[in-house]
Design an enzyme around this catalytic site. Structure first.
Site, PDB file in Angstrom:
ATOM      1  N   TYR A   1       0.822  -1.212   0.000  1.00 49.86           N
ATOM      2  CA  TYR A   1       0.000   0.000   0.000  1.00 49.86           C
ATOM      3  C   TYR A   1       0.860   1.267   0.000  1.00 49.86           C
ATOM      4  CZ  TYR A   1      -4.103  -2.902   1.058  1.00 49.86           C
ATOM      5  OH  TYR A   1      -5.107  -3.840   1.015  1.00 49.86           O
TER       6      TYR A   1
ATOM      7  N   ASP B   1      -5.515  -6.723   5.732  1.00 44.47           N
ATOM      8  CA  ASP B   1      -6.716  -5.970   5.353  1.00 44.47           C
ATOM      9  C   ASP B   1      -7.826  -6.957   4.992  1.00 44.47           C
ATOM     10  OD1 ASP B   1      -8.398  -3.974   4.520  1.00 44.47           O
ATOM     11  OD2 ASP B   1      -7.203  -3.346   2.804  1.00 44.47           O
TER      12      ASP B   1
END
Ligand code: NAD
Length: 359
Positions: free
Chosen positions: A140, A247
């Site tokens: 990310y 996540d």
């Protein structure tokens, strides 16, 4: 010494659920908890007041605090704003300002609520697992990233998965320490058969395990972990994994419990300062109606007591009070089932405080 808590209610149901969690903190103050509270604006509420979702005041209050209690941010009203000032920017901003690199997401299914899960009750009843997700590194954030146009005119998107040993050690230590305080089992999730970066992740976790002889370390590939979470989730105690795998797996794990209104979370920095919040959002569809479930936020207070304020006994008390209330059959609309007593947000908070006062 008096501990400072920054309280950031946010938007939607945020102010309603945070008010109930504050009632719990006030009740604990009467039982000797030495804290002061300072309020700040974040998200849409901050944008309306100051033209930014994260005012400097809020950052200052949060930096000065020992822990932060957050409701939720966002709502229909702010959806058409430029992305740079949307409420969610406030949340991402405060996480990075405070360098909160460890995200702790417990998935606990109180036996009283086993029917709320879409899985068979015997697979999930009594589930109590903790996912530790690395929050500030990995794909990310890795560079280079972007979309480029190739010589033949075709577009190509690319991101970079990158972890340094120091980053893996840092999140690994958090996870081993937590496993040590629980059942002493840690499962590190990676894709070491395909990704060199997570091969290093695996090696680093293995090396670190030498410092934790009392914790049993195992490794699992992420695809198998996703399958095992749904097949037999009670096999896990603590799981630790990368930003992206965490996540996905933590959302999957939270839904094993079937009740988004019940699950707390914590994001910690290197000194165990943390921000505590329910995993759900601001639920604008039910805001202002006194029907939101405040228990995820109240259980976030329990995590704050345990991980940032070093008050494990008080944390146990809050969790036990929630259990007592569920035993009495009190349910907000989201977890209500036949034969139970439906209560509103405020009544649920009051019931937890009453159970706490009896302890
Ligand atoms: P949501 O979690 O707010 O709501 C999903 C569903 O669950 C809704 O039907 C809602 O009514 C219900 N729900 C959520 N919390 C509940 C509670 N405590 N009690 C009872 N029911 C509850 O997710 P969403 O609808 O996708 O997003 C709504 C807004 O929240 C968006 O603006 C989104 O960006 C924001 N959001 C914020 C956070 C955060 O602040 N951490 C997280 C997720 C979404």
């Amino acid at each position: 010494m008096t501990k400072k808590i920054a309280v950031l209610p946010g938007d939607g149901i945020g102010p309603e659920i945070v008010a109930e969690a504050v009632k719990v903190l006030d009740a604990l103050k009467h039982q000797g908890l030495d804290i002061t509270l300072e309020y700040g604006l974040i998200g849409g509420a901050a944008y309306d007041d100051a033209g930014t979702p994260l005012p400097a005041d809020t950052v200052a209050i949060s930096k000065a605090a020992d822990a932060i209690l957050l409701g939720a941010v966002g709502g229909y009203k702010w959806e058409s704003l430029d992305i740079s000032v949307r409420p969610e920017k406030g949340l991402l901003g405060i996480r990075s300002e405070l360098n909160l690199f460890a995200n702790l997401r417990p998935a606990i299914l109180y036996p009283q609520l086993a029917d709320a899960s879409t899985l068979k009750a015997d697979v999930v009843a009594g589930l109590d697992l903790m996912i530790v997700r690395e929050l500030t590194g990995g794909i990310y954030f890795g560079q280079p990233r972007g979309v480029r146009t190739l010589e033949n005119g075709e577009k190509e998107g690319f991101n970079t998965l990158v972890y340094r040993e120091s980053e893996v050690n840092r999140i690994g230590k958090v996870a081993f320490d937590i496993a040590r305080k629980r059942q002493g089992r840690l499962c590190s999730v990676d894709k070491a058969n395909v990704l060199e970066c997570t091969e290093l992740w695996r090696e680093t976790m293995t090396t670190l395990s030498a410092d934790y002889n009392d914790v049993e370390l195992s490794h699992m590939y992420v695809d198998n972990a996703a399958m095992q979470l749904v097949r037999a989730p009670k096999q896990f105690d603590v799981m630790v994994t990368t930003n992206m795998f965490g996540d996905i797996l933590s959302d999957c794990a939270s839904m094993l419990t079937g009740s988004i209104g019940m699950l707390p979370s914590a994001s910690l920095d290197e000194n165990s300062k943390g921000m505590y919040e329910p995993i759900h959002g601001s639920a604008p569809d039910i805001a202002g109606q006194n029907i939101a479930n405040p228990l995820a936020t109240i259980l976030s207070v329990a995590m704050m007591l345990r991980y940032s304020l070093n008050e494990a006994e008080m944390a146990d008390k809050v969790e036990a009070a929630v259990s007592v209330v569920l035993d009495k059959g009190l349910r907000t609309a989201d977890i209500h089932s036949e034969g139970m007593t439906k209560v509103g947000t405020v009544e649920m908070g009051d019931a937890v405080v009453a159970a706490l006062d009896k302890k």
